[in-house]
Design an enzyme around this catalytic site. Structure first.
Site, PDB file in Angstrom:
ATOM      1  N   GLY A 158      70.597  28.053   7.040  1.00 41.49           N
ATOM      2  CA  GLY A 158      70.367  28.027   5.595  1.00 41.49           C
ATOM      3  C   GLY A 158      69.249  27.101   5.179  1.00 41.49           C
TER       4      GLY A 158
ATOM      5  N   ARG B  86      64.378  42.742   0.399  1.00 38.53           N
ATOM      6  CA  ARG B  86      64.719  41.463  -0.245  1.00 38.53           C
ATOM      7  C   ARG B  86      64.310  41.386  -1.722  1.00 38.53           C
ATOM      8  NH1 ARG B  86      62.890  37.124   1.072  1.00 38.53           N
ATOM      9  NH2 ARG B  86      64.768  35.858   1.064  1.00 38.53           N
TER      10      ARG B  86
ATOM     11  N   TYR C 226      67.413  40.741  -4.042  1.00 34.74           N
ATOM     12  CA  TYR C 226      67.595  39.373  -4.545  1.00 34.74           C
ATOM     13  C   TYR C 226      66.544  38.971  -5.581  1.00 34.74           C
ATOM     14  CZ  TYR C 226      69.750  38.984   0.157  1.00 34.74           C
ATOM     15  OH  TYR C 226      70.469  39.165   1.297  1.00 34.74           O
TER      16      TYR C 226
ATOM     17  N   CYS D  25      62.228  57.074  -3.517  1.00 32.87           N
ATOM     18  CA  CYS D  25      62.590  57.629  -4.818  1.00 32.87           C
ATOM     19  C   CYS D  25      63.798  56.864  -5.324  1.00 32.87           C
ATOM     20  CB  CYS D  25      62.875  59.110  -4.697  1.00 32.87           C
ATOM     21  SG  CYS D  25      61.384  60.006  -4.348  1.00 32.87           S
TER      22      CYS D  25
HETATM   23  C1  LIG Z   1      73.209  33.975   8.625  1.00 32.07           C
HETATM   24  C2  LIG Z   1      73.794  32.805   9.297  1.00 32.07           C
HETATM   25  C3  LIG Z   1      72.990  31.739   9.701  1.00 32.07           C
HETATM   26  C4  LIG Z   1      71.509  31.681   9.417  1.00 32.07           C
HETATM   27  O1  LIG Z   1      71.245  31.574   8.054  1.00 32.07           O
HETATM   28  P1  LIG Z   1      69.720  31.360   7.569  1.00 32.07           P
HETATM   29  O2  LIG Z   1      69.856  31.255   6.085  1.00 32.07           O
HETATM   30  O3  LIG Z   1      68.957  32.550   7.986  1.00 32.07           O
HETATM   31  O4  LIG Z   1      69.234  30.120   8.205  1.00 32.07           O
HETATM   32  C5  LIG Z   1      73.590  30.697  10.377  1.00 32.07           C
HETATM   33  N1  LIG Z   1      74.915  30.702  10.640  1.00 32.07           N
HETATM   34  C6  LIG Z   1      75.720  31.704  10.251  1.00 32.07           C
HETATM   35  C7  LIG Z   1      77.165  31.665  10.568  1.00 32.07           C
HETATM   36  C8  LIG Z   1      75.198  32.779   9.560  1.00 32.07           C
HETATM   37  O5  LIG Z   1      75.998  33.772   9.179  1.00 32.07           O
END
Ligand SMILES: *Cc1c(COP(=O)(O)O)cnc(C)c1O
Length: 419
Positions: free
Chosen positions: A219, A301, A305, A333
């Protein structure tokens, strides 16, 4: 910001592989891997690649050669990683759904983070008296939009923080050894949120004496367009390391850290190369539109989002061009197939300035390395899957996925006869 796909490479790709085409940059992939391997840690570090971000076998093999391990989000991803050449021992599964062949995969060496009480129970039944990880939802939610939020009360991922007692009951019933606590709340680039996430995770570790590994997920936000910011891993990691050291002072327990970014490794190491295949205008009160031979079939994306991607038009001739505001749309489409939505609002149109476009110009959608090829609306309108190309450090362009044979789009269908 610095993007790897130069005009010269773009023309070479068009001439060799045609458009639309994904392009990845080996140099950037290597640099990103190096940077995550330098993540601050007190008592050892395992770096996993969350392969759902971009699961091509050659990208997996490059990361394998650099010593990364894998975070898989389904049993099928586990099998895909093994098929690419990964040792099962290097793969950890954190999934919303346990695979039907869980037993076989665990026997090969894959480790599991149970992501619900039901999963923990199923694991215990199959493998009593063995080791397991637990993924918790620590109650903290972050993420750019509601759709990218993976923690807090509105998220279904992980064992809810207030059900530790129930989890322990299952652990004891099956004699399980909880060796890892896992949280992944998509903390972004803010060091304070990362420290809060680690503190909440350590509170859970405190309740399980057997835990030796702390996995704090991925993340880590990456800037895909001017004005966004990229996570500085040293800045977010240092206070986390301090927290793990303080935990050691307090408890005498040395926790091995695991991080598992997806986005961070690949987002800006990939781009989509497309062509302008049509233009239209809805008049003075409307918009000018650039129509690409790509769109949500390669990168969903923006539609999903309202994500913002750096985009660039490459004129196909050397003539002087003015500039103009455009809405860029894909070839599906589907009115939502838009590449220039308003930030975080996929329903609003947000014109951007480009050189005056002509049919046949090239068009680059940067920041398309993560959650594009692996998460597109591929085969919608029966468009075949686009090829993937790796720009090697020696300047060569290696095909790492062929363009899909159009007939394979419907190859699994069964034709009934009707009178
Ligand atoms: C998707 C995911 C990640 C990676 O998330 P990013 O936002 O791409 O860094 C890491 N751990 C788990 C369990 C995930 O589902």
């Amino acid at each position: 910001m610095n993007f790897f796909l130069t005009n010269d490479i773009a023309f070479r790709i068009r001439d060799t592989f045609r458009t639309p085409c994904y392009v990845y940059d080996e140099k950037t992939l290597r640099e990103n891997a190096q940077s995550v391997k330098g993540f601050p840690s007190a008592f050892g570090l395992t770096v996993r690649y969350a392969m759902k971000a971009s699961p091509n076998a050659s990208i997996l093999r490059l990361f394998d050669s650099l010593g990364l391990h894998i975070d898989a989000s389904s049993g099928y991803e586990v099998e895909r990683a093994i098929a690419s050449g990964f040792d099962a021992e290097k793969i950890s599964l954190s999934s919303q759904e346990l695979p039907a062949n869980l037993k076989e995969l665990v026997e090969k060496g894959m480790s599991v983070n149970a992501c619900s009480l039901h999963q923990l129970e199923s694991y215990g039944k199959l493998f009593p008296n063995s080791s397991v990880g637990l993924r918790f939802n620590p109650g903290l939610g972050t993420g750019g939009t509601k759709r990218t939020n993976v923690g807090g009360p509105a998220s279904s991922f992980g064992i809810w923080k207030d059900t530790v007692t129930e989890a322990k009951e299952i652990v004891n019933r099956y004699g399980l050894n909880v060796f890892r606590i896992h949280t992944h709340v998509g903390s972004g680039s803010d060091p304070e949120i990362w420290v809060r996430a680690v503190m909440l995770s350590l509170d859970i570790v405190r309740q399980f004496d057997s835990v030796t590994h702390l996995n704090i997920g991925g993340g880590h936000k990456v800037a895909r367009i001017q004005g966004e910011s990229t996570t500085d891993l040293q800045i977010v990691g240092t206070p986390m390391k301090d927290a793990v050291e303080a935990f050691f002072e307090e408890t005498g327990r040395e926790l091995h850290l695991e991080v598992e970014p997806g986005t961070y490794f690949v987002a800006n190491a990939g781009a989509v190369l497309a062509s302008v295949q049509d233009l239209t205008s809805t008049g003075d009160d409307g918009y000018d539109f650039i129509k690409l031979d790509s769109g949500m079939t390669e990168n969903v994306r923006p539609s999903m989002y309202g994500s913002q991607h750096d985009m660039r038009l490459i004129p196909s001739d050397d003539l002087e061009r003015g500039e103009k505001m455009y809405i860029v749309v894909g070839h599906c489409c589907e009115s939502g197939d838009i590449l220039t939505p308003a930030p975080a609002d996929p329903e609003a149109l947000f014109p951007r300035k480009f050189p005056e476009a002509k049919i046949g110009d090239l068009f680059v959608i940067n920041g398309s390395g993560a959650y594009c090829s692996g998460m597109s609306a591929k085969n919608y309108n029966s468009f075949p899957e686009a090829p993937e190309v790796l720009l090697r450090t020696d300047g060569n362009l290696d095909l790492i996925r062929r363009r899909q044979d159009p007939a394979s789009v419907y190859a699994n269908e069964i034709k009934l006869d009707f009178q």
